[in-house]
Design an enzyme around this catalytic site. Structure first.
Site, PDB file in Angstrom:
ATOM      1  CG  ASP A 328      97.646  91.908  10.019  1.00  0.00           C
ATOM      2  OD1 ASP A 328      97.435  92.240  11.193  1.00  0.00           O
ATOM      3  OD2 ASP A 328      98.051  92.695   9.145  1.00  0.00           O
ATOM      4  CD  GLU A 357      94.167  93.040  13.140  1.00  0.00           C
ATOM      5  OE1 GLU A 357      94.639  93.755  14.047  1.00  0.00           O
ATOM      6  OE2 GLU A 357      94.597  93.066  11.977  1.00  0.00           O
TER       7      GLU A 357
END
Length: 614
Positions: A328, A357
């Site tokens: 993330d 990400e």
């Protein structure tokens, strides 16, 4: 009277110095002998534990370093495992006349543990938010003592009760769909107030959230998935943790976190990581600022923080048998630390894959983060896979647009023509939607446009990269981000006892949902094991007549795709495509019909997709 006070003082002093040594946290609780990185960090947490003397009673491991933090409640040990063999031993803590033996184990690694195959362009990932997919075990819906101690399916930001057992119960559904890899949103403990369902505020890096199950149950889910031919990708977060994490509530030292004494929000302008003109202020605000008040920002420049996070990921890979990690907010963390992490994981597991990400709205910015990027040189992120957010944005609009010089399908052609910026376009994660974006269909009415889905799915599953589907897209689940993030993560119908609809079964789906599911399943199963799509070269033609044509080719086999962006029939002159049409006829994968390409022209239906194999 004075003697009484002296006696009381001595009694209190004796009680303090002779009090039992309590270890509240030991991380990791065990490790493995034979890892390529021979240094192990062991973190101990407990009242005044930093005042203890430390030794280990091991035969093959040695105590390399003892690091005491500002906070006396912490001890950080570094062990040398270069000559270690599997064994059980004690970490011996001594404070005054009090001694505590903390059992520790170095386990034997599974055979060929380093040889696992990570996800790649032969796979299609299926993204699941565990709380919202299916509830297989109602006994763990509410866990006594946890902060968010209720289930309310009417609350888009509340916990709904989905768990590992719910996913495991529906592995056959995923197998029938044709999925080859499952990506689960964060499953580590999020003992946070309201909103903990999404998992992105971790409070325990070595334990799953008990409302999903246990560590062993997660390991079982991975094993069961492998048994059905599906890989598992685990979501991880190194940029920040939850504010209820003990590491933040009782910090080892102030430099474990950025801005430890006050909330400073990130500017979210991560372009400062590669901007040649950026100010140090802008870079600091993007990287060191926090995502939200409930998500304090780790300082990965602290070597102990970096090692703690890196080791936690390797622990999960080795323990549960993971095939991949999705990281993330990758550009929000320290560049050098994240590069070190990717490199160390790859050294331990050479074919393991990590996708970061990289939520940037241009391909130049995304390409900077991919391993071996010329734009980052002489630095290297060592991050093999990045997320193609710009393509996701295009796919959500071009299949609605009228053809134009830079609109409609021409925009796809122009975008792919810029793949020169990428070190490896085959390792881009491509997707129509995910848990942070509006769904591909934003309203229920929009799901009537089935041609839009057919074209988008065809392109997604035949272009370069690693496709990802978001749970429920295959049955036309719809949601608009403007109505709240929780609506993007609605429950899969049929995942809960008593649901009015069970879309996990053919009988429970509507005709329109079955048509979407059947199309998705047909393409996924055709793609599975198809080296032409997984490994093939890519050649395309500029859409002059509103039709986009491209070829995938590998080892003497080819696939040619026709996508029409027109609302009427179009007759194509096949002369310019003759180099990719080697035989006179082929069968359309989507319809099963034989298509004759021996003549000088071919009529293509409005807003249609066609896949020809040669």
């Amino acid at each position: 009277m004075k003697k009484s006070y002296l006696f009381l003082f001595l009694a209190v002093l004796f009680t303090v110095t002779a009090s039992a040594i309590e270890v509240k946290k030991l991380e990791p609780t065990f490790w493995w002998a034979g890892m390529k990185n021979s240094e192990l960090q062991v973190l101990l947490y407990g009242d005044q534990i930093g005042k203890c003397e430390v030794s280990i009673a091991a035969k093959s491991a040695t105590l390399k370093d003892i690091v005491k933090q500002e906070n006396p409640n912490y001890l950080i040990l570094y062990l040398d495992l270069s000559k270690a063999t599997p064994e059980k031993f004690d970490i011996v803590l001594t404070r005054g006349k009090v001694m505590k033996k903390v059992p520790y184990e170095l386990k034997a690694r599974k055979e060929a543990s380093s040889d696992r195959v990570g996800f790649n362009s032969s796979d299609v990932l299926y993204l699941i938010m565990p709380d919202r997919f299916a509830n297989g075990d109602t006994s763990n819906d509410v866990i006594k003592g946890m902060i968010d101690d209720k289930v309310d399916r009417t609350d888009q930001y509340g916990r709904h009760g989905g768990d590992f057992k719910g996913i495991e119960n529906h592995l056959d559904y995923l197998s029938e769909l044709g999925i080859t890899a499952i990506w689960v949103n964060p499953i580590q403990e999020n003992d946070m107030p309201h909103g903990s369902y999404h998992g992105y505020a971790i409070t325990d890096y070595y334990n799953v959230d008990r409302r999903f199950g246990t560590n062993e149950e997660f390991k079982s889910l991975v094993d069961q998935s492998h048994a059905k031919g599906m890989k598992v990708v685990m979501d991880m977060i190194f940029n920040h943790c939850g504010s209820e994490n003990y590491l933040f509530r009782d910090m080892p030292s102030k430099d474990w976190f950025n801005y430890p004494d006050k909330f400073v929000q990130s500017s979210f302008r991560t372009s400062s990581q590669y901007d040649p003109y950026t100010s140090q202020y802008d870079k600091d605000m993007a990287v060191d600022g926090a995502f939200a008040t409930m998500m304090p920002d780790f300082n990965q420049r602290n070597r102990h923080v970096a090692t703690y996070l890196i080791q936690s990921s390797i622990w999960w890979i080795e323990y549960s048998g993971l095939d991949g990690i999705r990281q993330d907010t990758h550009p929000y963390a320290d560049f050098d630390m994240m590069a070190r992490w990717c490199k160390e994981v790859t050294e331990e597991y050479p074919d393991f894959n990590i996708v970061g990400e990289t939520w940037l709205n241009n391909n130049v910015g995304v390409s900077f983060w991919q391993k071996d990027s010329k734009l980052a040189y002489p630095k290297n992120t060592h991050l093999r896979t990045v997320m193609d957010f710009p393509l996701q944005g295009l796919m959500n609009r071009v299949f609605d647009e009228e053809p134009g010089w830079d609109k409609g399908l021409a925009a796809l052609h122009d975008y792919l023509s810029q793949d020169i910026v990428y070190a490896d376009p085959s390792n881009l994660l491509t997707f129509l939607d995910n848990h942070d974006t509006s769904r591909f269909f934003t309203t229920e009415e929009s799901t009537n446009n089935t041609n839009r889905y057919k074209q988008a799915l065809t392109f997604l599953l035949t272009t370069r990269g690693i496709p990802q589907l978001y749970y429920g897209t295959e049955i036309f689940m719809s949601a608009d981000k403007g109505k709240g993030d929780g609506t993007l993560r609605e429950d899969f119908p049929g995942g809960w006892d008593g649901d009015k609809q069970n879309a996990f079964t053919k009988a429970g789906r509507t005709d329109k949902q079955n048509a979407a599911f059947d199309l998705t399943s047909k393409l996924l199963k055709w793609r599975r094991g198809n080296d032409v799509i997984a490994k093939g070269t890519f050649k395309h033609y500029a859409p002059v007549d509103g039709v986009y044509v491209y070829e995938r080719k590998y080892n003497g086999h080819s696939v040619v795709v026709f996508l029409s962006g027109l609302d009427k029939d179009i007759t194509l002159d096949l002369a310019k495509y003759r180099e990719i049409l080697p035989v006179v006829q082929s069968k359309d994968v989507l319809t099963g019909k034989v298509v004759d390409v021996s003549g000088s022209s071919l009529t293509v239906a409005p807003r249609s997709a066609m896949i020809l194999e040669f």
